[in-house]
Design a protein around this motif. Structure first.
Motif, PDB file in Angstrom:
ATOM      1  N   ALA A 192      32.012  27.015   2.940  1.00 49.28           N
ATOM      2  CA  ALA A 192      32.852  25.950   3.495  1.00 49.28           C
ATOM      3  C   ALA A 192      33.885  26.593   4.416  1.00 49.28           C
ATOM      4  O   ALA A 192      34.855  27.192   3.958  1.00 49.28           O
ATOM      5  CB  ALA A 192      33.536  25.166   2.382  1.00 49.28           C
ATOM      6  N   SER A 193      33.660  26.491   5.709  1.00 44.48           N
ATOM      7  CA  SER A 193      34.475  27.193   6.703  1.00 44.48           C
ATOM      8  C   SER A 193      35.563  26.284   7.254  1.00 44.48           C
ATOM      9  O   SER A 193      35.288  25.212   7.778  1.00 44.48           O
ATOM     10  CB  SER A 193      33.585  27.692   7.848  1.00 44.48           C
ATOM     11  N   ASP A 194      36.808  26.741   7.128  1.00 46.77           N
ATOM     12  CA  ASP A 194      37.975  26.014   7.627  1.00 46.77           C
ATOM     13  C   ASP A 194      38.556  26.806   8.790  1.00 46.77           C
ATOM     14  O   ASP A 194      39.127  27.880   8.590  1.00 46.77           O
ATOM     15  CB  ASP A 194      38.998  25.863   6.506  1.00 46.77           C
ATOM     16  N   SER A 221      36.326  16.229   4.712  1.00 44.66           N
ATOM     17  CA  SER A 221      36.952  16.208   3.400  1.00 44.66           C
ATOM     18  C   SER A 221      38.001  17.312   3.276  1.00 44.66           C
ATOM     19  O   SER A 221      37.920  18.353   3.931  1.00 44.66           O
ATOM     20  CB  SER A 221      35.879  16.394   2.317  1.00 44.66           C
ATOM     21  N   ASP A 222      38.986  17.080   2.429  1.00 47.69           N
ATOM     22  CA  ASP A 222      39.908  18.142   2.043  1.00 47.69           C
ATOM     23  C   ASP A 222      39.243  19.017   0.999  1.00 47.69           C
ATOM     24  O   ASP A 222      38.311  18.593   0.305  1.00 47.69           O
ATOM     25  CB  ASP A 222      41.199  17.556   1.464  1.00 47.69           C
ATOM     26  N   PHE A 223      39.752  20.245   0.865  1.00 52.64           N
ATOM     27  CA  PHE A 223      39.305  21.078  -0.232  1.00 52.64           C
ATOM     28  C   PHE A 223      39.826  20.487  -1.544  1.00 52.64           C
ATOM     29  O   PHE A 223      40.934  19.958  -1.591  1.00 52.64           O
ATOM     30  CB  PHE A 223      39.838  22.498  -0.072  1.00 52.64           C
ATOM     31  N   SER A 244      32.818  25.456  -6.304  1.00 52.38           N
ATOM     32  CA  SER A 244      31.465  25.377  -6.854  1.00 52.38           C
ATOM     33  C   SER A 244      30.586  24.679  -5.832  1.00 52.38           C
ATOM     34  O   SER A 244      31.082  23.971  -4.951  1.00 52.38           O
ATOM     35  CB  SER A 244      31.471  24.590  -8.172  1.00 52.38           C
ATOM     36  N   TYR A 245      29.281  24.848  -5.964  1.00 56.10           N
ATOM     37  CA  TYR A 245      28.414  24.185  -4.993  1.00 56.10           C
ATOM     38  C   TYR A 245      28.442  22.669  -5.175  1.00 56.10           C
ATOM     39  O   TYR A 245      28.298  21.920  -4.210  1.00 56.10           O
ATOM     40  CB  TYR A 245      26.976  24.685  -5.079  1.00 56.10           C
ATOM     41  N   GLU A 246      28.650  22.194  -6.409  1.00 53.96           N
ATOM     42  CA  GLU A 246      28.754  20.752  -6.630  1.00 53.96           C
ATOM     43  C   GLU A 246      29.916  20.173  -5.820  1.00 53.96           C
ATOM     44  O   GLU A 246      29.820  19.057  -5.282  1.00 53.96           O
ATOM     45  CB  GLU A 246      28.941  20.448  -8.109  1.00 53.96           C
ATOM     46  N   GLU A 247      31.012  20.933  -5.713  1.00 52.71           N
ATOM     47  CA  GLU A 247      32.154  20.461  -4.934  1.00 52.71           C
ATOM     48  C   GLU A 247      31.840  20.460  -3.442  1.00 52.71           C
ATOM     49  O   GLU A 247      32.235  19.550  -2.712  1.00 52.71           O
ATOM     50  CB  GLU A 247      33.371  21.351  -5.223  1.00 52.71           C
ATOM     51  N   ILE A 248      31.126  21.475  -2.977  1.00 55.83           N
ATOM     52  CA  ILE A 248      30.728  21.508  -1.567  1.00 55.83           C
ATOM     53  C   ILE A 248      29.809  20.339  -1.259  1.00 55.83           C
ATOM     54  O   ILE A 248      29.933  19.678  -0.214  1.00 55.83           O
ATOM     55  CB  ILE A 248      30.052  22.852  -1.228  1.00 55.83           C
ATOM     56  N   HIS A 249      28.900  20.038  -2.165  1.00 54.55           N
ATOM     57  CA  HIS A 249      28.012  18.895  -1.973  1.00 54.55           C
ATOM     58  C   HIS A 249      28.820  17.605  -1.906  1.00 54.55           C
ATOM     59  O   HIS A 249      28.531  16.709  -1.101  1.00 54.55           O
ATOM     60  CB  HIS A 249      26.993  18.830  -3.110  1.00 54.55           C
ATOM     61  N   MET A 251      31.826  17.338  -0.761  1.00 55.68           N
ATOM     62  CA  MET A 251      32.489  17.320   0.541  1.00 55.68           C
ATOM     63  C   MET A 251      31.544  16.802   1.614  1.00 55.68           C
ATOM     64  O   MET A 251      31.942  16.063   2.521  1.00 55.68           O
ATOM     65  CB  MET A 251      32.997  18.723   0.874  1.00 55.68           C
ATOM     66  N   LEU A 252      30.274  17.164   1.514  1.00 52.68           N
ATOM     67  CA  LEU A 252      29.277  16.639   2.450  1.00 52.68           C
ATOM     68  C   LEU A 252      29.060  15.148   2.222  1.00 52.68           C
ATOM     69  O   LEU A 252      28.867  14.387   3.175  1.00 52.68           O
ATOM     70  CB  LEU A 252      27.957  17.389   2.282  1.00 52.68           C
ATOM     71  N   LEU A 253      29.096  14.737   0.959  1.00 53.01           N
ATOM     72  CA  LEU A 253      28.908  13.327   0.635  1.00 53.01           C
ATOM     73  C   LEU A 253      30.060  12.490   1.166  1.00 53.01           C
ATOM     74  O   LEU A 253      29.882  11.312   1.499  1.00 53.01           O
ATOM     75  CB  LEU A 253      28.778  13.166  -0.877  1.00 53.01           C
ATOM     76  N   TYR A 254      31.254  13.079   1.263  1.00 50.69           N
ATOM     77  CA  TYR A 254      32.402  12.366   1.838  1.00 50.69           C
ATOM     78  C   TYR A 254      32.113  11.983   3.285  1.00 50.69           C
ATOM     79  O   TYR A 254      32.447  10.891   3.731  1.00 50.69           O
ATOM     80  CB  TYR A 254      33.650  13.237   1.765  1.00 50.69           C
TER      81      TYR A 254
END
Length: 308
Positions: A192-194, A221-223, A244-249, A251-254
């Motif tokens: 997740a690149s900011d 999405s915010d972190f 976690s990858y679930e959180e990255i997923h 963020m994509l769902l947002y």
């Protein structure tokens, strides 16, 4: 009953009937007004009431649905309704529309490959900021043409990398297992690149020589916040923990936001050279390109003339 009383009763009946008729007519007119209170009148004086598809119930100028009258809305902002889902075609990809905000001129999109409740789902399309222009209140690309949509500076890249061996020295490389199982000879990571944070920005120097970029997607999405690391005066997104990858997923769902503020500027600020939104959310026009350059920002120059 006398003739005078009969006439009086008859007159009262007529008056009551007329009153009821007037009330009915007024009610019908009010109902019709409520049905069309959000309608837009186009240049041909044709009423263009809002359209709807699925969860998006207020599709109006400059947007239009594919089957709307041709004189309603702008063809550059045409949406389609597929299986009761509002869809925007962008660079030959079809993205689901999650929301349209007519107050700050944004549209929220999500890649159709991302499924809620299934972290094994992957983005269907490769999309990065290089495909789009930035929203500075002008909206012109390098060919001096007007792009329908722009991006904000406030966005993330979700980068998928396939590596021939495990990455153990960079916590920003998030293993996609067990959500996504790669083959026995490789590892799949998500980063997740900011761009606004040097610690969490995917620069060329952070690409391992045994890894390859396979896919790039975007998120607004915010972190996820980490209260243990919150420091006064530092934005949450600059002090996040490894994800976690679930959180990255998630963020994509947002999804990711695009703006059509530049179109609103061109439409509303005729004769001006730029515009932006001030800290109260009002559109303001500017005589100078150097003024009003922050998209949806709080720092609009005092030299900007407020549009009447």
């Amino acid at each position: 009953m006398s003739r005078g009383k009969s006439f009086s009763c008859y007159a009262e009946s007529i008056s009551l009937l007329s009153f009821l008729q007037i009330v009915t007519v007024v009610a019908v007119l009010l109902f019709h007004h409520c049905q069309t209170c959000d309608a837009i009148t186009n240049s041909n004086n044709q009423i263009c009431p809002p359209s709807s598809c699925g969860k998006i119930s207020n599709i109006k100028h400059p947007f239009r649905l594919m089957n709307d009258p041709t004189s309603c809305g702008d063809p550059k902002y045409e949406l389609s309704c597929e299986n009761n889902i509002t869809v925007l075609t962008l660079f030959s990809g079809k993205y689901y529309v999650k929301a349209i905000n007519y107050n700050n001129y944004t549209i929220l999109l999500v890649d159709p490959g991302i499924e809620e409740g299934s972290c094994s789902s992957l983005p269907r399309y490769f999309l990065s900021s290089s495909n789009l222009t930035y929203d500075l209140g002008y909206g012109y690309n390098q060919a001096n043409e007007v792009d329908p949509y722009q991006i904000f500076f406030d966005y993330l890249h979700i980068i998928y990398l396939k590596c021939s061996k495990a990455v153990n020295d960079d916590p920003e490389y998030v293993d996609t297992a067990p959500c996504i199982n790669s083959d026995s000879k490789s590892y799949l990571y998500a980063f997740a690149s900011d761009f606004s944070s040097s610690d969490h920005y995917f620069s060329v120097g952070r690409l391992k020589d045994y890894c390859q970029v396979k896919l790039v997607a975007m998120s607004s999405s915010d972190f996820p916040s980490d209260s243990a690391k919150v420091r006064e005066g530092v934005p949450d997104r600059h002090q996040h923990r490894p994800l976690s990858y679930e959180e990255i997923h998630g963020m994509l769902l947002y999804g990711f936001q695009l703006s059509w503020l530049s179109r609103a500027c061109r439409e509303s600020c005729v004769g001006y050279r730029g515009c932006g939104l001030n800290d109260t959310g009002d559109l303001e026009c500017s005589q100078s390109i150097e003024s009003c350059t922050l998209p949806l920002g709080t720092l609009v120059s005092k030299t900007c003339g407020k549009k009447s």
